[in-house]
Enzyme design. Structure first.
Site, PDB file in Angstrom:
ATOM      1  N   ARG A 104       0.815  -1.217   0.000  1.00  0.00           N
ATOM      2  CA  ARG A 104       0.000   0.000   0.000  1.00  0.00           C
ATOM      3  C   ARG A 104       0.843   1.259   0.000  1.00  0.00           C
ATOM      4  NH1 ARG A 104      -3.097   1.754  -2.701  1.00  0.00           N
ATOM      5  NH2 ARG A 104      -4.022  -0.335  -2.620  1.00  0.00           N
ATOM      6  N   LYS A 139       1.872  24.854  -3.226  1.00  0.00           N
ATOM      7  CA  LYS A 139       0.634  24.270  -2.713  1.00  0.00           C
ATOM      8  C   LYS A 139       0.759  22.748  -2.762  1.00  0.00           C
ATOM      9  CE  LYS A 139      -2.129  28.258  -4.098  1.00  0.00           C
ATOM     10  NZ  LYS A 139      -3.187  28.785  -4.979  1.00  0.00           N
ATOM     11  N   LYS A 171       4.281  39.207  -2.730  1.00  0.00           N
ATOM     12  CA  LYS A 171       2.851  39.063  -3.010  1.00  0.00           C
ATOM     13  C   LYS A 171       2.086  40.238  -2.426  1.00  0.00           C
ATOM     14  CE  LYS A 171       1.276  35.034  -3.475  1.00  0.00           C
ATOM     15  NZ  LYS A 171       1.071  33.696  -3.995  1.00  0.00           N
ATOM     16  N   GLU A 202       4.232  39.778  -7.640  1.00  0.00           N
ATOM     17  CA  GLU A 202       2.890  39.501  -8.140  1.00  0.00           C
ATOM     18  C   GLU A 202       2.155  40.820  -8.396  1.00  0.00           C
ATOM     19  OE1 GLU A 202       0.204  36.522  -6.045  1.00  0.00           O
ATOM     20  OE2 GLU A 202      -0.732  38.418  -5.469  1.00  0.00           O
ATOM     21  N   ASP A 224      -1.215  37.858 -12.011  1.00  0.00           N
ATOM     22  CA  ASP A 224      -2.130  37.047 -11.209  1.00  0.00           C
ATOM     23  C   ASP A 224      -3.591  37.343 -11.540  1.00  0.00           C
ATOM     24  OD1 ASP A 224      -2.669  35.170  -9.063  1.00  0.00           O
ATOM     25  OD2 ASP A 224      -3.349  36.893  -7.908  1.00  0.00           O
TER      26      ASP A 224
END
Length: 302
Positions: A104, A139, A171, A202, A224
Site C-alpha cells: 500500500r 501548494k 505578493k 505579483e 495574477d
C-alpha cells in the site's frame, strides 16, 4: 538522450520509513502474518491500469526494499515513461509477507506521483504550439513536497521554488505591509537580496505592472488572475525583459488561451493539490499470465 529523473535517497528514505511505520503500527501486517507462511515466496507485478506518465517508481522500489532488503525488485519502466493500461512497470520477487506489507505504501506514492506527472503532461500538451512552460507552486502536501515537485518534472513541467529561501516572491500581503507601495517593497527586496537571489513580484492589474516595469528591479513578474487581453498587453510591453508568469484559476480549458498570450511560464497549484490518483495495481505474476493466456489484457486483474 532520454532525461533521467531521480531523487536523492538520503532525503527520501526517512519519509518512506515513516510511511511504512504509520501503516504497520506495532503489530505489523497481522492479516499476512496469520494467513501466509514465512517461507512462501512469489512474484508480483506493478501494472498500469490507465494511460499517463509515471513518477515514483524508485520510491515504490525503495518502499519494498526498506520493508525487506532480501526482495528482488526489477524496474521495467522509469519515471517519465508514458504508460497505457496493462503495461508492466516493475516486478517484485521474494517473501510474499514482505511484498504485501509494503504494497500500500508503494502504491500510494506511485499512484499519487504518477497522477501529478500525468496532469502536468496534459497541461503542458495543452499549451502547444506556444512556448509557455507549466510550473508547480508551493501548494503541496506537507511532508511530500520533494516527491510532488519531482513528479511535476517527470510530467515535463518546472518545479518553481522549493522553499521560501530559494527566491523572493513579493505578493499582495508584502506590498500591503508597506502601505501599498510597490516600488518601496521592491527596493527593500533588492537591498536584501544577494546577487544570486532572483526577485519575483505579483501584480493583478496593468497599473501595478507598469510600476514594476518602471522600477526595473524584478526578475520575474507574476500576472495574477489577469485577463488574457491584459496579459497580452503585458507581453507586448516588457522593456525590462522580465520573465512573465501567468497564474490563477488555470484549467485544461483555459490554459491554451493563456499560453497564446505569449507568457513565459504558467504556474498551477492544481498540479499538486488536485491531481487525481493514477491507478496502478500490484498483481501476482501467475494471475497476470493466466489472464494474458485467456486473452484478457485489461480485465479486473489489470
Amino acid at each position: 538522450m532520454t532525461q533521467q529523473f531521480t531523487l536523492a535517497q538520503n532525503l527520501t528514505r526517512p519519509i518512506i520509513e515513516a510511511a511504512l511505520q504509520e501503516d504497520l503500527g506495532l503489530g505489523g501486517d497481522i492479516t499476512s502474518l496469520a494467513t501466509i507462511g514465512a517461507d512462501v515466496e512469489g512474484e508480483y507485478i506493478l501494472v498500469s491500469r490507465g494511460k499517463g506518465v509515471l513518477s515514483g517508481v524508485q520510491i515504490a522500489k525503495d518502499a519494498f526494499l526498506i520493508a525487506d532488503p532480501n526482495l528482488d525488485v526489477e524496474i521495467l519502466l522509469n519515471d517519465g515513461a508514458r504508460v497505457s493500461p496493462g503495461d508492466s512497470i516493475a516486478t517484485i520477487t521474494g517473501a510474499v509477507r514482505s511484498i504485501l506489507m509494503a504494497e500500500r505504501v508503494a502504491l500510494n506514492y506511485l499512484g499519487h506521483m504518477s497522477g501529478i506527472a500525468s496532469l502536468t503532461a496534459k497541461m503542458q500538451a495543452a499549451c502547444a504550439p506556444h512556448s509557455a512552460k507549466v510550473a508547480a507552486t508551493r501548494k503541496t502536501t506537507p511532508g511530500l513536497r520533494i516527491f510532488e515537485k519531482h513528479a511535476v518534472r517527470c510530467g515535463g513541467g518546472l518545479p518553481h521554488r522549493m522553499r521560501l529561501d530559494d527566491a523572493m516572491m513579493i505578493k499582495d500581503n508584502h506590498i500591503a505591509a508597506n502601505g501599498g507601495d510597490i516600488v518601496k517593497t521592491l527596493e527593500a527586496a533588492r537591498a536584501y537580496a544577494g546577487h544570486t537571489v532572483k526577485i519575483e513580484i505579483e501584480v493583478d492589474n496593468l497599473d501595478q505592472y507598469r510600476a514594476v516595469q518602471a522600477a526595473g528591479l524584478a526578475d520575474i513578474i507574476m500576472l495574477d488572475n489577469m485577463s488574457c487581453a491584459d496579459m497580452k498587453t503585458a507581453v507586448q510591453n516588457n522593456p525590462t525583459k522580465a520573465v512573465l508568469e501567468a497564474s490563477g484559476n488555470v484549467t485544461l480549458k483555459t490554459i491554451g488561451d493563456i499560453a497564446a498570450t505569449g507568457v513565459d511560464v504558467i504556474s498551477i497549484g492544481a498540479l499538486t493539490h488536485s491531481a487525481a490518483n493514477f491507478d496502478i495495481g500490484l498483481d501476482s505474476a501467475d494471475a497476470v499470465a493466466r489472464h494474458y493466456r485467456e486473452g484478457v489484457r485489461t480485465a479486473s486483474i489489470l
